[in-house]
Design a protein around this motif. Structure first.
Motif, PDB file in Angstrom:
ATOM      1  N   VAL A   1       0.860  -1.183   0.000  1.00 55.68           N
ATOM      2  CA  VAL A   1       0.000   0.000   0.000  1.00 55.68           C
ATOM      3  C   VAL A   1       0.893   1.229   0.000  1.00 55.68           C
ATOM      4  N   SER A   2       0.319   2.366  -0.380  1.00 54.57           N
ATOM      5  CA  SER A   2       1.072   3.614  -0.349  1.00 54.57           C
ATOM      6  C   SER A   2       0.142   4.773  -0.045  1.00 54.57           C
ATOM      7  N   ALA A   3       0.744   5.864   0.381  1.00 54.90           N
ATOM      8  CA  ALA A   3       0.016   7.097   0.658  1.00 54.90           C
ATOM      9  C   ALA A   3       0.871   8.265   0.192  1.00 54.90           C
ATOM     10  N   CYS A   4       0.223   9.248  -0.388  1.00 58.66           N
ATOM     11  CA  CYS A   4       0.952  10.364  -0.994  1.00 58.66           C
ATOM     12  C   CYS A   4       0.169  11.649  -0.775  1.00 58.66           C
ATOM     13  N   LYS A   5       0.877  12.758  -0.615  1.00 60.82           N
ATOM     14  CA  LYS A   5       0.239  14.065  -0.447  1.00 60.82           C
ATOM     15  C   LYS A   5       0.982  15.107  -1.276  1.00 60.82           C
ATOM     16  N   ILE A   6       0.212  15.913  -2.004  1.00 58.28           N
ATOM     17  CA  ILE A   6       0.736  17.069  -2.740  1.00 58.28           C
ATOM     18  C   ILE A   6      -0.197  18.232  -2.441  1.00 58.28           C
ATOM     19  N   GLY A   7       0.195  19.128  -1.553  1.00 57.60           N
ATOM     20  CA  GLY A   7      -0.675  20.237  -1.186  1.00 57.60           C
ATOM     21  C   GLY A   7      -1.988  19.743  -0.612  1.00 57.60           C
ATOM     22  N   GLU A   8      -3.096  20.179  -1.204  1.00 62.68           N
ATOM     23  CA  GLU A   8      -4.426  19.788  -0.737  1.00 62.68           C
ATOM     24  C   GLU A   8      -4.910  18.484  -1.362  1.00 62.68           C
ATOM     25  N   VAL A   9      -4.029  17.801  -2.086  1.00 68.06           N
ATOM     26  CA  VAL A   9      -4.374  16.537  -2.737  1.00 68.06           C
ATOM     27  C   VAL A   9      -3.683  15.385  -2.023  1.00 68.06           C
ATOM     28  N   SER A  10      -4.434  14.329  -1.721  1.00 65.14           N
ATOM     29  CA  SER A  10      -3.821  13.121  -1.174  1.00 65.14           C
ATOM     30  C   SER A  10      -4.307  11.903  -1.951  1.00 65.14           C
ATOM     31  N   PHE A  11      -3.440  10.889  -2.014  1.00 66.06           N
ATOM     32  CA  PHE A  11      -3.730   9.630  -2.677  1.00 66.06           C
ATOM     33  C   PHE A  11      -3.465   8.489  -1.704  1.00 66.06           C
ATOM     34  N   ILE A  12      -4.278   7.449  -1.765  1.00 61.97           N
ATOM     35  CA  ILE A  12      -3.893   6.166  -1.177  1.00 61.97           C
ATOM     36  C   ILE A  12      -4.102   5.092  -2.241  1.00 61.97           C
ATOM     37  N   THR A  13      -3.272   4.053  -2.197  1.00 56.83           N
ATOM     38  CA  THR A  13      -3.429   2.950  -3.133  1.00 56.83           C
ATOM     39  C   THR A  13      -3.940   1.725  -2.396  1.00 56.83           C
ATOM     40  N   ILE A  14      -4.900   1.066  -3.012  1.00 57.97           N
ATOM     41  CA  ILE A  14      -5.550  -0.116  -2.445  1.00 57.97           C
ATOM     42  C   ILE A  14      -5.285  -1.292  -3.373  1.00 57.97           C
ATOM     43  N   PRO A  15      -4.735  -2.416  -2.875  1.00 58.03           N
ATOM     44  CA  PRO A  15      -4.358  -3.533  -3.748  1.00 58.03           C
ATOM     45  C   PRO A  15      -5.516  -4.474  -4.075  1.00 58.03           C
ATOM     46  N   GLY A  16      -6.672  -3.929  -4.372  1.00 61.30           N
ATOM     47  CA  GLY A  16      -7.822  -4.761  -4.678  1.00 61.30           C
ATOM     48  C   GLY A  16      -9.086  -3.932  -4.755  1.00 61.30           C
ATOM     49  N   GLU A  17     -10.218  -4.610  -4.564  1.00 55.45           N
ATOM     50  CA  GLU A  17     -11.542  -4.011  -4.734  1.00 55.45           C
ATOM     51  C   GLU A  17     -12.128  -3.656  -3.362  1.00 55.45           C
ATOM     52  N   LEU A  18     -11.910  -2.432  -2.959  1.00 55.80           N
ATOM     53  CA  LEU A  18     -12.290  -1.986  -1.617  1.00 55.80           C
ATOM     54  C   LEU A  18     -13.789  -1.733  -1.535  1.00 55.80           C
ATOM     55  N   TYR A  19     -14.409  -2.259  -0.454  1.00 52.94           N
ATOM     56  CA  TYR A  19     -15.794  -1.890  -0.186  1.00 52.94           C
ATOM     57  C   TYR A  19     -15.830  -0.403   0.181  1.00 52.94           C
ATOM     58  N   PRO A  20     -16.704   0.393  -0.462  1.00 60.22           N
ATOM     59  CA  PRO A  20     -16.686   1.838  -0.261  1.00 60.22           C
ATOM     60  C   PRO A  20     -16.867   2.285   1.181  1.00 60.22           C
ATOM     61  N   GLU A  21     -17.564   1.476   2.001  1.00 65.45           N
ATOM     62  CA  GLU A  21     -17.779   1.890   3.381  1.00 65.45           C
ATOM     63  C   GLU A  21     -16.468   1.957   4.170  1.00 65.45           C
ATOM     64  N   ILE A  22     -15.442   1.251   3.730  1.00 62.96           N
ATOM     65  CA  ILE A  22     -14.145   1.348   4.402  1.00 62.96           C
ATOM     66  C   ILE A  22     -13.487   2.683   4.100  1.00 62.96           C
ATOM     67  N   ALA A  23     -13.747   3.230   2.924  1.00 68.20           N
ATOM     68  CA  ALA A  23     -13.187   4.537   2.553  1.00 68.20           C
ATOM     69  C   ALA A  23     -14.062   5.690   3.026  1.00 68.20           C
ATOM     70  N   ASN A  24     -15.385   5.526   2.914  1.00 67.57           N
ATOM     71  CA  ASN A  24     -16.278   6.666   3.098  1.00 67.57           C
ATOM     72  C   ASN A  24     -17.118   6.616   4.367  1.00 67.57           C
ATOM     73  N   GLY A  25     -17.102   5.493   5.071  1.00 71.20           N
ATOM     74  CA  GLY A  25     -17.940   5.357   6.260  1.00 71.20           C
ATOM     75  C   GLY A  25     -19.228   4.617   5.934  1.00 71.20           C
TER      76      GLY A  25
END
Length: 401
Positions: A286-310
Motif C-alpha cells: 500500500v502507499s500514501a501520498c500528499k501534494i498540497g491539498e491533494v492526497s492519494f492512497i493505493t488499495i491492492p484490490g476491490e475496496l468496499y466503499p464503506e471502508i473509505a467513506n464510512g
C-alpha cells in the motif's frame, strides 16, 4: 503520468485490465530498475472485465492457468514503454484539481447491503507552465467497467474509453461541440469498486443530451455513461483549484494471511501466481501520498466503499461477532487535504476487501438473505480489510497535515 518535484519522481500507470498482480508489478520494477530516476511506480488496473486474463482464473479448464505468457510480457513491456515516453517528455508544469462528489450517483448501483457507493469523480490536470496548455489529466471514479455485460465477447475498455475521449477531445451532441476538451493524455483509474459497484442491465443510463434511457448492455449505453462522466469531470474543472507543494510519499510492503481455500488450491496448481510469499500468505503493498491539498492512497484490490467513506455495519448475522467494526474511522477521514483520491486495484488485485464485521459465509446470512452473498469467494480472507486499514491508518498519520 510522471510527477516530479525535484526530490521525488512518481510514475502512475493506468491499464485496461481486470487486474495486475503484485508479481507482475515487481517484474516491471526489476526491468526498469535504475532507469528514469523513479522513486516509486503505481500501476492501476481499471478492473475492465473485457480484456485478456492477467490473473489466471479463466483458463480452458479449472486446472489451467488462463494467462498467456507472451501477452503477459507484452503488457509489462508496454507499461515500461509508457513510463519511458512520459519520462522523456517531462517539462515544467502546474497542477489543478477538482471533484464532483454527487454528479455520477445515478450511473451505477451497489449490489450488496449496506448501500454505500464511491460516487465522487476526482480529476487532476497538468498544464504546461509556459504555454498553459494541458499536458494530461488523471480521473478516478468507483465502478466496475462491465457495462457491456457478459454476452459481449469483443475486447474493449468499456465506458472508460468514452471518459478519456470526452475529456481529451471534447464532448459532442451529434456534431455540435457541447463541452470543449482539455487535450493532452487522460488516465482513468477506478476507485472503490467492491460491494460491488456495477452498472447492471437493470441500471438505466440516460443520454446526456436526449430523453433516451439505455437499459440493455450496448455500446450506446457505455458511451452515454462514459460521456456523462466526462461532462461531470469537465464541469468540475471549471471550478478547479491550483495545487502547490512538494510530494510526500510513503509505501509499505505487507504480508496478508490467505484465508481462501480456493485461492490456496489455485496457487498449489499453478493457476494463480501473484505475490505469494509463503504457505498461506500473500505479499502485497500500500502507499500514501500528499501534494498540497491533494492526497492519494493505493488499495491492492476491490475496496468496499464503506471502508473509505464510512457506513460499515455490524449485522447480527455476520460470521464474526465483533463489538464494533474494526475498519474505522473511514480512510478518507484520515486522509489529509481537501481532495482525496482512493486508487483501487493499485499494484495488485487481491479481490474484494470486505469489512470483517460484514464477512458472511455461514448461515444465517446477512440481513435475512435466503442465500449467501457474493464477495467472499473472490477475497483473500476476512483479515485483509482490518490489516490494510490498520497499515494505512499508521501511514496516513505520518503524512504532513
Amino acid at each position: 503520468m510522471i510527477l516530479d518535484d525535484g526530490h521525488t519522481r512518481l510514475a502512475i500507470v493506468a491499464i485496461d485490465l481486470i487486474g495486475f498482480p503484485h508479481t507482475n508489478v515487481v517484474n516491471v520494477r526489476k526491468k526498469i530498475a535504475n532507469r528514469f530516476d523513479l522513486t516509486y511506480i503505481i500501476i492501476c488496473s481499471t478492473h475492465n472485465h473485457e480484456g485478456p486474463d492477467m490473473l489466471g482464473l479463466w483458463g480452458n479448464n479449472v486446472l489451467k492457468r488462463g494467462v498467456n505468457p507472451v501477452y503477459e510480457k507484452y503488457v509489462e513491456d508496454r507499461i515500461i514503454e509508457s513510463i519511458e515516453i512520459a519520462a522523456k517528455k517531462l517539462k515544467p508544469a502546474k497542477l489543478r484539481v477538482a471533484q464532483d462528489l454527487s454528479g455520477a450517483h445515478d450511473l451505477n448501483m451497489d449490489t450488496r447491503k449496506p448501500v454505500v457507493k464511491d460516487d465522487g469523480v476526482y480529476i487532476l490536470q497538468a498544464l504546461d507552465a509556459q504555454a498553459d496548455t494541458t499536458l494530461g489529466a488523471f480521473v478516478v471514479w468507483g465502478n466496475h467497467p462491465e457495462t457491456l455485460w457478459s454476452k459481449n465477447t469483443l475486447i474493449t475498455s468499456d465506458f472508460p474509453h468514452y471518459v478519456r475521449e470526452g475529456i481529451e477531445k471534447g464532448v459532442y451532441n451529434d456534431k455540435s461541440l457541447a463541452k470543449k476538451g482539455l487535450g493532452g493524455v487522460v488516465l482513468y483509474a477506478s476507485g472503490c469498486v467492491g460491494g460491488l459497484m456495477t452498472t447492471r442491465p437493470t441500471v438505466k443510463i440516460k443520454s446526456p443530451f436526449k430523453e433516451v434511457y439505455y437499459e440493455e448492455p450496448t455500446f450506446e449505453k457505455a458511451e452515454a455513461q462514459g460521456t456523462t462522466l466526462a461532462l461531470v469531470a469537465l464541469h468540475a474543472l471549471d471550478k478547479a483549484e491550483s495545487v502547490t507543494g512538494g510530494i510526500s510519499l510513503l509505501a509499505k510492503t505487507i504480508e496478508l494471511p490467505l484465508g481462501n481455500p480456493l485461492f490456496k488450491l489455485g496457487i498449489a496448481l499453478g493457476v494463480i501466481n501473484g505475490g505469494y510469499s509463503s504457505w498461506g500468505h500473500m505479499r502485497t503493498e500500500v502507499s500514501a501520498c500528499k501534494i498540497g491539498e491533494v492526497s492519494f492512497i493505493t488499495i491492492p484490490g476491490e475496496l468496499y466503499p464503506e471502508i473509505a467513506n464510512g457506513g460499515i455495519e455490524n449485522p447480527k448475522e455476520g460470521d464474526f461477532k465483533l463489538a464494533q467494526p474494526l475498519e474505522t474511522p473511514p480512510l478518507r477521514a484520515l486522509m489529509p487535504g481537501k481532495y482525496k483520491f482512493v486508487l483501487g486495484l493499485a499494484n495488485d488485485e487481491l479481490g474484494y476487501i470486505i469489512p470483517k464485521s460484514e464477512w458472511d459465509k455461514e448461515a444465517p446470512y446477512l440481513y435475512d438473505s435466503p442465500k449467501a452473498h457474493y464477495g467472499e469467494v473472490n477475497s483473500t480472507g476476512p483479515e485483509t480489510a482490518p490489516l490494510l486499514h490498520k497499515t494505512l491508518k499508521e501511514m496516513l498519520g505520518k503524512l504532513p497535515k
